[in-house]
Design an enzyme around this catalytic site. Structure first.
Site, short mmCIF file in Angstrom:
data_model
loop_
_atom_site.label_atom_id
_atom_site.label_comp_id
_atom_site.label_asym_id
_atom_site.label_seq_id
_atom_site.Cartn_x
_atom_site.Cartn_y
_atom_site.Cartn_z
CB CYS A 118 -13.04 -7.43 -4.38
SG CYS A 118 -13.02 -6.43 -6.10
CB CYS A 144 -11.70 -4.28 -5.66
SG CYS A 144 -10.10 -5.68 -5.15
CE LYS A 177 -9.09 0.89 -4.62
NZ LYS A 177 -8.59 -0.56 -5.05
CE1 TYR A 197 -1.30 -3.37 -6.32
CE2 TYR A 197 -0.28 -4.15 -4.59
CZ TYR A 197 -0.65 -4.32 -5.61
OH TYR A 197 -0.64 -5.02 -7.43
CD GLU A 243 -5.70 1.22 -4.34
OE1 GLU A 243 -5.06 0.80 -5.81
OE2 GLU A 243 -6.13 0.49 -3.83
CG HIS A 277 -1.93 12.22 -32.42
ND1 HIS A 277 -1.12 12.09 -32.15
CD2 HIS A 277 -2.26 13.37 -33.20
CE1 HIS A 277 -0.10 13.67 -32.02
NE2 HIS A 277 -1.50 13.86 -32.88
CD GLU A 321 0.48 10.15 -30.16
OE1 GLU A 321 1.19 9.97 -31.21
OE2 GLU A 321 -0.72 11.24 -29.40
P1 NDP Z 1 1.00 -4.48 1.20
O1 NDP Z 1 2.25 -6.14 1.51
O2 NDP Z 1 1.05 -4.01 -0.40
O3 NDP Z 1 1.84 -3.33 2.00
C1 NDP Z 1 2.29 -3.87 3.04
C2 NDP Z 1 2.99 -2.62 3.27
O4 NDP Z 1 2.90 -2.20 5.15
C3 NDP Z 1 4.42 -2.86 3.10
O5 NDP Z 1 4.80 -0.90 3.06
C4 NDP Z 1 4.77 -2.71 4.25
O6 NDP Z 1 6.27 -2.43 4.02
C5 NDP Z 1 4.49 -2.12 4.80
N1 NDP Z 1 4.50 -3.33 6.65
C6 NDP Z 1 4.33 -4.23 6.66
N2 NDP Z 1 4.23 -4.42 8.04
C7 NDP Z 1 4.75 -3.42 8.82
C8 NDP Z 1 4.54 -3.05 10.01
N3 NDP Z 1 5.17 -4.37 11.10
N4 NDP Z 1 5.27 -1.86 10.22
C9 NDP Z 1 5.32 -0.71 9.83
N5 NDP Z 1 5.30 -0.60 7.95
C10 NDP Z 1 4.67 -2.07 8.17
O7 NDP Z 1 -0.40 -4.52 1.44
P2 NDP Z 1 -1.62 -4.12 1.36
O8 NDP Z 1 -2.15 -4.07 2.69
O9 NDP Z 1 -1.21 -2.31 1.13
O10 NDP Z 1 -2.45 -4.18 1.07
C11 NDP Z 1 -2.42 -6.17 0.82
C12 NDP Z 1 -2.84 -6.28 -0.62
O11 NDP Z 1 -4.30 -6.21 -0.70
C13 NDP Z 1 -1.90 -6.16 -1.18
O12 NDP Z 1 -0.40 -6.91 -1.77
C14 NDP Z 1 -2.43 -6.14 -2.95
O13 NDP Z 1 -1.99 -7.54 -3.39
C15 NDP Z 1 -3.77 -6.37 -1.99
N6 NDP Z 1 -4.42 -4.87 -2.72
C16 NDP Z 1 -4.51 -4.62 -4.14
C17 NDP Z 1 -5.12 -3.27 -4.92
C18 NDP Z 1 -5.11 -3.09 -5.96
O14 NDP Z 1 -4.87 -4.37 -6.93
N7 NDP Z 1 -5.22 -2.20 -6.38
C19 NDP Z 1 -5.04 -2.60 -3.78
C20 NDP Z 1 -5.13 -2.92 -2.40
C21 NDP Z 1 -4.80 -4.17 -2.20
P3 NDP Z 1 7.53 -2.83 3.40
O15 NDP Z 1 7.72 -2.67 1.87
O16 NDP Z 1 8.64 -2.93 3.69
O17 NDP Z 1 7.47 -4.63 3.37
#
Ligand code: NDP
Length: 462
Positions: free
Chosen positions: A43, A48, A51, A180, A184, A439, A444
């Site tokens: 983080c 976080c 980022k 995410y 982002e 407001h 709101e």
């Molecule tokens: P996520 O699980 O959010 O997303 C992973 C993405 O990768 C999904 O779209 C998934 O597709 C895709 N994917 C998985 N495997 C493959 C593959 N083999 N080939 C192509 N695409 C694939 O993971 P992130 O890496 O974005 O982030 C990890 C975690 O970190 C998040 O789940 C979140 O909990 C945390 N995080 C939180 C943030 C916040 O609070 N603002 C910011 C950044 C991270 P599909 O949807 O089809 O499964």
């Protein structure tokens, strides 16, 4: 208990581990914590915090453009990537020091070392070449970006870890993933002037969110100039003689870019730390299996945060840490509560959300009311920016409870935090309605949408 060197040894100095160490030490327990990289964890060091700083950096071009409608003439702006990276480094070094100091200030001991379990009460500290013992052991080693060894050319790709510290800003980037991190970073790079393409295997980005938000964010991102290719996956990445990368997609298209970033999920850090040797059970994905109190199958070994693969969010790890201390040291067994977790995606515009999406609500409830407002936020009236805000409440038509709140627009993350309270408390739409509006604000709308936009009864929209 004095037979051991410590009452608690924590492995992993991220948000969860540091919190547990600090709070247990403040109770007077003899605590030590080992971190092999940098205190603060994902983080603070490469998640976080940096980022969000980069999100701020990437928003300035829009602020400069929007200023004209308010009478400002802003001279042509220029951006220096190394300055941003250096200033980010300074800030995270400051936070890292605070994390470490907080543990030490509470009476805990910190080690800069990899820690490996030798037996259920002994930990080998690699950097010190010695073994210490502890009554209770907490594993909070977090996770890391999922690698993609099946992708030919994966060795040319970067992950979020590297994206923060690139020597130079790429001119063009392809980001794979629709979660995410992919979303982002697509917004960050685009805002900083990078030609950005997002490649996602599914039908629509951000699969776990409300479809309205997903579609609206997708449209807005495309209008800004981010290319989003859904139903697409990269098949190979090749280096060109000019030093660029050719990403071959399943759609037949080849993207020539300077960087390919993979953001396809995160995996737990459980390798080579002696877990198998002491009999700690791991899931198929390598995550540590825990019971509802974060205890592993080995009685005195516990695990919290991303290493357990419950919900990968910093505040969840911190909450699990607090519950662990209650359970292990205060004779007050407390199970972390993972229900109704507010969350934000720091896309541009932001997403803030809590509770059930409309689709999930329809699956679970026979009578769902949807209140929906889509409007141009006031700040964009004079700026002329063609960007809409979306505010949506999902209500159980029988109990009147608000079971989902979804926002796309400026400060949606801040609103999600506040909406987390009424949803957690189980308040009803009538409670929202009798709350006075503030407001003029965008929020709101949350208390002034008196009539449902539509109702869904037993899956049928009426
Ligand atoms: P996520 O699980 O959010 O997303 C992973 C993405 O990768 C999904 O779209 C998934 O597709 C895709 N994917 C998985 N495997 C493959 C593959 N083999 N080939 C192509 N695409 C694939 O993971 P992130 O890496 O974005 O982030 C990890 C975690 O970190 C998040 O789940 C979140 O909990 C945390 N995080 C939180 C943030 C916040 O609070 N603002 C910011 C950044 C991270 P599909 O949807 O089809 O499964």
């Amino acid at each position: 208990m004095a037979a051991y060197d410590y009452d608690l040894f924590v492995i992993g100095g991220g948000s969860g581990g540091v919190r547990a160490a600090r709070v247990a030490a403040a109770l007077g327990k003899r605590v030590a914590i080992a971190e092999e990289y940098r205190f603060g964890g994902t983080c603070v060091i490469r998640g976080c915090v940096p980022k969000k700083l980069y999100v701020y950096a990437s928003q300035f071009p829009e602020h400069f453009a929007d200023a004209a409608g308010y009478g400002w003439t802003v001279p042509e702006a220029s951006f220096d990537w190394p300055t941003l990276v250096a200033n980010k480094d300074k800030e995270i070094a400051r936070l890292e020091a605070i994390y470490k100091k907080n543990v030490e200030g509470s009476g805990g001991e910190t080690f800069h070392s990899r820690a490996v379990l030798v037996d259920t009460h002994s930990i080998y500290l690699v950097a010190e070449d010695r073994t210490v013992s502890a009554d209770q052991i907490l594993i909070a080693t977090g996770g890391r970006p999922a690698p993609h060894p099946a992708l030919p050319g994966h060795e040319y790709c970067i992950f979020s870890n590297e994206a923060f510290d690139l020597k130079e800003l790429p001119k063009a980037i392809m980001i794979e993933g629709g979660g995410y991190i992919a979303v982002e970073f697509a917004n960050i790079f685009h805002g900083l002037g990078v030609d950005t393409t997002l490649v996602y295997r599914g039908q629509e980005i951000l699969s776990r969110f409300d479809m309205d938000l997903r579609r609206s964010l997708h449209e807005t991102m495309e209008r800004k100039g981010i290319r989003i290719l859904c139903h697409a996956v990269s098949e190979s990445v090749r280096k060109t003689p000019e030093g660029k990368l050719d990403a071959q997609l399943t759609t037949g298209e080849t993207l020539t870019v300077d960087q390919v970033m993979l953001a396809i999920g995160r995996i737990p850090n459980t390798e080579n730390m002696g877990l198998e040797g002491v009999g700690v059970e791991l899931s198929k994905t390598g995550a540590i299996v825990v019971d509802k109190y974060s205890r592993t199958n080995v009685d005195n070994i516990w695990a919290i945060g991303d290493v357990t693969h419950r919900v990968q969010l910093t505040p969840v790890a911190i909450h699990e840490a607090m519950c662990f201390v209650e359970t292990a040291f205060k004779d007050n067994p407390t199970a972390p509560d993972h229900d109704t977790i507010p969350t934000a995606v720091f896309s541009q515009p932001e997403i803030g959300t809590v509770g059930l999406s409309e689709d999930d609500a329809i699956e679970r409830y026979p009578d769902v009311e949807v209140y929906r407002a889509s409007f141009r936020p006031m700040r964009h009236t004079l700026s002329g920016r063609d960007e809409k805000m979306l505010i949506k409440l999902v209500v159980d038509g029988v109990s009147r409870k608000v079971i989902g709140a979804h926002i796309l627009g400026p400060d949606a993350g801040e609103m999600a935090q506040l909406l987390g309270i009424p949803l957690k408390a189980g308040l009803t739409k009538d409670d929202f309605d009798r709350t006075m509006a503030v407001h003029p604000t965008a929020a709101e709308e949350l208390v002034t949408m008196y009539k449902p936009t539509y109702r869904v009864k037993n899956g049928e929209r009426v």
